[in-house]
Design a protein around this motif. Structure first.
Motif, PDB file in Angstrom:
ATOM      1  N   ASP A  11      -7.129  -0.237   7.454  1.00  0.00           N
ATOM      2  CA  ASP A  11      -8.233  -0.322   6.510  1.00  0.00           C
ATOM      3  C   ASP A  11      -8.838   1.027   6.156  1.00  0.00           C
ATOM      4  N   ASP A  12      -8.128   2.102   6.405  1.00  0.00           N
ATOM      5  CA  ASP A  12      -8.663   3.436   6.159  1.00  0.00           C
ATOM      6  C   ASP A  12      -8.344   3.874   4.724  1.00  0.00           C
ATOM      7  N   PRO A  13      -9.331   3.899   3.805  1.00  0.00           N
ATOM      8  CA  PRO A  13      -9.063   4.268   2.411  1.00  0.00           C
ATOM      9  C   PRO A  13      -8.696   5.727   2.235  1.00  0.00           C
ATOM     10  N   GLU A  14      -8.935   6.538   3.273  1.00  0.00           N
ATOM     11  CA  GLU A  14      -8.526   7.936   3.212  1.00  0.00           C
ATOM     12  C   GLU A  14      -7.033   8.096   3.482  1.00  0.00           C
ATOM     13  N   ARG A  15      -6.435   7.043   4.016  1.00  0.00           N
ATOM     14  CA  ARG A  15      -5.014   7.103   4.368  1.00  0.00           C
ATOM     15  C   ARG A  15      -4.143   6.249   3.456  1.00  0.00           C
ATOM     16  N   TRP A  16      -4.742   5.224   2.810  1.00  0.00           N
ATOM     17  CA  TRP A  16      -3.940   4.248   2.080  1.00  0.00           C
ATOM     18  C   TRP A  16      -4.493   3.988   0.682  1.00  0.00           C
ATOM     19  N   LEU A  17      -3.571   3.786  -0.248  1.00  0.00           N
ATOM     20  CA  LEU A  17      -3.918   3.298  -1.582  1.00  0.00           C
ATOM     21  C   LEU A  17      -3.329   1.893  -1.688  1.00  0.00           C
ATOM     22  N   TYR A  18      -4.188   0.904  -1.875  1.00  0.00           N
ATOM     23  CA  TYR A  18      -3.746  -0.486  -1.840  1.00  0.00           C
ATOM     24  C   TYR A  18      -3.227  -0.946  -3.190  1.00  0.00           C
ATOM     25  N   VAL A  19      -2.175  -1.757  -3.158  1.00  0.00           N
ATOM     26  CA  VAL A  19      -1.482  -2.209  -4.359  1.00  0.00           C
ATOM     27  C   VAL A  19      -1.476  -3.731  -4.385  1.00  0.00           C
ATOM     28  N   SER A  20      -2.033  -4.316  -5.434  1.00  0.00           N
ATOM     29  CA  SER A  20      -2.012  -5.771  -5.599  1.00  0.00           C
ATOM     30  C   SER A  20      -0.815  -6.178  -6.451  1.00  0.00           C
ATOM     31  N   ALA A  21      -0.098  -7.207  -6.021  1.00  0.00           N
ATOM     32  CA  ALA A  21       1.046  -7.701  -6.779  1.00  0.00           C
ATOM     33  C   ALA A  21       0.566  -8.432  -8.034  1.00  0.00           C
ATOM     34  N   LEU A  22       1.205  -8.131  -9.167  1.00  0.00           N
ATOM     35  CA  LEU A  22       0.781  -8.674 -10.451  1.00  0.00           C
ATOM     36  C   LEU A  22       1.710  -9.761 -10.990  1.00  0.00           C
ATOM     37  N   GLY A  23       2.834  -9.972 -10.322  1.00  0.00           N
ATOM     38  CA  GLY A  23       3.717 -11.050 -10.747  1.00  0.00           C
ATOM     39  C   GLY A  23       4.752 -10.629 -11.778  1.00  0.00           C
ATOM     40  N   SER A  24       5.402 -11.629 -12.387  1.00  0.00           N
ATOM     41  CA  SER A  24       6.588 -11.404 -13.222  1.00  0.00           C
ATOM     42  C   SER A  24       6.313 -11.454 -14.722  1.00  0.00           C
TER      43      SER A  24
ATOM     44  N   ARG B  89       0.842  -1.190   0.000  1.00  0.00           N
ATOM     45  CA  ARG B  89       0.000   0.000   0.000  1.00  0.00           C
ATOM     46  C   ARG B  89       0.874   1.234   0.000  1.00  0.00           C
ATOM     47  N   ILE B  90       0.244   2.358  -0.344  1.00  0.00           N
ATOM     48  CA  ILE B  90       0.918   3.647  -0.398  1.00  0.00           C
ATOM     49  C   ILE B  90       0.243   4.583   0.594  1.00  0.00           C
ATOM     50  N   GLY B  91       1.026   5.238   1.423  1.00  0.00           N
ATOM     51  CA  GLY B  91       0.482   6.230   2.332  1.00  0.00           C
ATOM     52  C   GLY B  91       0.106   7.494   1.559  1.00  0.00           C
ATOM     53  N   LEU B  92      -1.156   7.862   1.584  1.00  0.00           N
ATOM     54  CA  LEU B  92      -1.618   8.994   0.780  1.00  0.00           C
ATOM     55  C   LEU B  92      -1.124  10.340   1.300  1.00  0.00           C
ATOM     56  N   SER B  93      -0.704  10.403   2.537  1.00  0.00           N
ATOM     57  CA  SER B  93      -0.183  11.670   3.064  1.00  0.00           C
ATOM     58  C   SER B  93       1.307  11.841   2.777  1.00  0.00           C
ATOM     59  N   THR B  94       2.027  10.734   2.636  1.00  0.00           N
ATOM     60  CA  THR B  94       3.480  10.793   2.469  1.00  0.00           C
ATOM     61  C   THR B  94       3.967  10.251   1.137  1.00  0.00           C
ATOM     62  N   GLY B  95       3.172   9.384   0.475  1.00  0.00           N
ATOM     63  CA  GLY B  95       3.615   8.716  -0.735  1.00  0.00           C
ATOM     64  C   GLY B  95       4.516   7.526  -0.474  1.00  0.00           C
ATOM     65  N   GLU B  96       4.731   7.199   0.782  1.00  0.00           N
ATOM     66  CA  GLU B  96       5.627   6.088   1.118  1.00  0.00           C
ATOM     67  C   GLU B  96       4.989   4.751   0.759  1.00  0.00           C
TER      68      GLU B  96
END
Length: 248
Positions: free
Chosen positions: A144-157, A118-125
């Protein structure tokens, strides 16, 4: 432009990007072919072009031509940003996020059997799902706060395997291309491919630049699909006739 990027040139380019120094960035970009560093340096070029740094509009035009010719995934999104920075198009309706595209690419191209990150929406980390040894973990109650996090699913190689195929297609050394084509057949393709390339320092370096560009482009395209674009701040020298420093 010189024929290729040497280590000194790449170090100068990355140093200018890290320091967010617009004048140094434009100077560094004259040390190698821009086609090999479009995704790496494109946001910086958009930043200095938006501020009117002398020479930046010309560099942005050079980047635009190279992006349109190349056509990797994510290149059109970067081209849109450059057009907006030079006043040739409306600013894309994307929210700036201070995310490292290289780190995001690592999350996207991780093992799909794992949860991704996931990516922190306030920091980009960028936070991998498992952060052991990577520093303090965010508070569990905020997970689980969508206002704080952008979730990233792994797509593989799969995309990484395609990178190898495309690199082989563009290889000028036919003997090396033949060896690489054999290496990527069957299990262990990535390891064998890198073992073959390890004997050719110039091709090894070119492959890493090629992969870096494609991975950054895929990360940029994914980010745009989520409604975001990378944020970057560049500075110019006072009295250069450009706009004040700002965030793009």
């Amino acid at each position: 432009m010189v024929e290729g990027w040497g280590e000194d040139g790449l170090r100068a380019l990355r140093g200018a990007l890290h320091a967010q120094d617009g004048a140094a960035l434009l100077a560094a970009l004259r040390r190698g072919p821009v086609r090999e560093v479009l995704q790496l340096a494109g946001d910086g070029v958009a930043g200095v072009a938006a501020q009117g740094l002398p020479g930046a509009a010309e560099m942005a035009a050079l980047f635009l031509g190279a992006l349109q010719e190349r056509g990797f995934r994510g290149d059109e999104e970067l081209a849109d940003r450059l057009r907006a920075a030079t006043g040739d198009a409306a600013i894309p309706l994307l929210r700036p996020l201070a995310v490292d595209l290289e780190m995001l690419a690592m999350l996207l191209e991780g093992d799909p059997a794992e949860p991704g990150g996931r990516i922190g929406l306030s920091t980009g980390e960028c936070w991998p799902a498992f952060t052991d040894g990577l520093g303090p973990r965010p508070e569990a109650e905020e997970d689980d706060d969508p206002e704080r996090w952008l979730y990233v699913s792994a797509l593989g190689s799969r995309a990484g395997y395609r990178d190898m195929e495309l690199f082989i297609e563009e290889a000028e050394d036919t003997a090396l291309a033949d060896r690489l084509r054999i290496a990527i057949g069957g299990r262990g393709a990535f390891r064998r491919f890198k073992d073959v390339l390890a004997g050719d320092a110039r091709s090894w370096s070119r492959y890493h630049r090629f992969c870096d560009e494609r991975q950054r482009g895929r990360a940029r395209a994914w980010l745009a699909e989520q409604g975001y674009c990378p944020r970057i701040t560049f500075f110019v020298e006072p009295g250069s006739g450009s706009c004040p420093p700002g965030t793009v």
